[in-house]
Enzyme design. Structure first.
Site: not given
Ligand code: UD1
Length: 340
Positions: A126, A153
């Site tokens: 990841t 993780y």
């Molecule tokens: C994370 C991990 C990634 C992993 C994945 C697996 C990190 C940096 N990244 O991705 O390596 O493979 O999880 O589960 O640890 N967001 C919102 N609202 C929401 C959901 C998300 O604003 O309801 C934002 C988050 O703050 C982020 C972006 O959307 O900025 C992407 O989030 P998400 O889809 O959860 O993935 P990551 O956290 O980037």
């Protein structure tokens, strides 16, 4: 094409099932899927069975003796290892679960692989291994960028990477490909069918991923959603990520099987090299689905870096990989069709 025995752990899960589907459709390899069905779904296995036959073993990787017997008997050429726990916030509150499920079980699987003369191992890692990049390079993060995970993780995956590297150094017959996934999204839909019939997708309950949550809002399964932080140092203040369609990611795994016949072990970033902000993703979801839903601004989520964008030069040049679905609208649309 020669016919090999391939074991896919976590093959009933989101990414594993897309890889299984492509292998069943496009190759004649003998496929065995191992899954404990904790998050993977039996329905997905039925869809895969409609392509062609494969062996299914319902097993948790923590059952070391049974894993050893399976590998001893299976005469596997390649293992593609997906089975893992993947929820970042959960890894912070329950780190032992992550080190057990991800690092300990992976170490055992690697050990059994070497004992059973498995020659090739493809591992799902990841971008979380890069932690919170300071000074994100213009050209994105390449594979030599400092690894410094900021959550259990990411650390559980980085430790497994190290076990693989050390094992390959000590056993010249054993080779690996490690893929560091950026943000995987979308679903397999039938683009040749006017109705865009979805075949397999992401069925994880209590999803935390942005595109999954936005598609739940677009289908009115969820009333509203929140943007976690609009005060990052990014184009519009919201988090920026590199979203990759699950079918393009799956294709990289298929390529890796042949790649390892000729080439040495290596690590590859898997992303498109282009970032989109949370706001852009939500706008795109609304536009392609003609849906509207409420979006609140909430505080930043613990452990979220501002921006993560890959440099994907290596996978493109060395593995000859070129993405087919490099388009945010298409990713959002496929996630929506599946969600429906
Ligand atoms: C994370 C991990 C990634 C992993 C994945 C697996 C990190 C940096 N990244 O991705 O390596 O493979 O999880 O589960 O640890 N967001 C919102 N609202 C929401 C959901 C998300 O604003 O309801 C934002 C988050 O703050 C982020 C972006 O959307 O900025 C992407 O989030 P998400 O889809 O959860 O993935 P990551 O956290 O980037």
């Amino acid at each position: 094409m020669d016919k090999r025995n391939i074991l896919i752990t976590g093959g009933a899960g989101y990414i594993g099932s897309h890889v299984a589907k492509q292998l069943l459709q496009a190759t004649s390899h003998n496929i065995t899927i191992l899954d404990n069905l904790s998050t993977g779904s039996a329905k997905t296995l039925d869809t895969l069975r409609s392509i062609r036959e494969f062996a299914f073993v319902e097993l948790d990787l923590k059952e070391f003796a049974q894993v050893a017997s399976l590998l001893n008997a299976g005469n596997f050429d390649t293992i593609i290892h997906f089975a893992a726990s993947i929820v970042v916030p959960e890894s912070v509150t329950n780190p032992i679960k992550y080190y057990m499920n991800n690092t300990v079980n992976t170490t055992n699987l690697i050990s059994c692989a070497v004992e059973s003369d498995v020659k090739r191992f493809i591992f799902s890692s990841t971008a979380a291994v890069y932690g919170e990049p300071t000074n994100l390079p213009e050209t994105g993060i390449d594979e030599n960028y400092l690894t410094n995970p900021i959550n259990p993780y990411g650390m559980s995956k980085l430790m497994s990477e190290r076990v693989l590297q050390d094992t390959a150094n000590a056993n010249k017959e054993f080779k690996f490909v490690i893929f560091r996934y950026f943000n995987v999204a979308g679903a397999d839909i039938n683009y040749t069918d006017d109705k865009l019939t979805p075949r397999i997708g992401q069925s994880f309950p209590n999803a935390t991923h942005l595109i999954k949550i936005a598609s739940e809002c677009a289908t009115a399964k969820r009333a509203k959603m929140a943007i976690f932080g609009d005060d990052f140092n990014t184009v519009d203040g919201t988090g920026v990520r590199d979203y990759i369609h699950v079918d393009d990611l799956a294709d990289a795994h298929i390529k890796a099987i042949d790649y390892l016949q000729e080439n040495a072990s290596d690590i590859f970033n898997a992303g498109y090299g282009k970032g989109y902000s949370v706001k852009e993703v939500i706008e795109t979801m609304k536009k392609v689905t003609n849906a509207d839903f409420t979006v609140d601004i909430a505080p930043r989520r613990a452990g979220d870096p501002a921006a993560l964008i890959s440099n994907n030069t290596k996978i493109k040049s060395k593995m000859n990989w070129s993405p087919k679905y490099n388009d945010l609208a298409l990713i959002c649309q496929s996630a929506f069709e599946w969600e429906k």
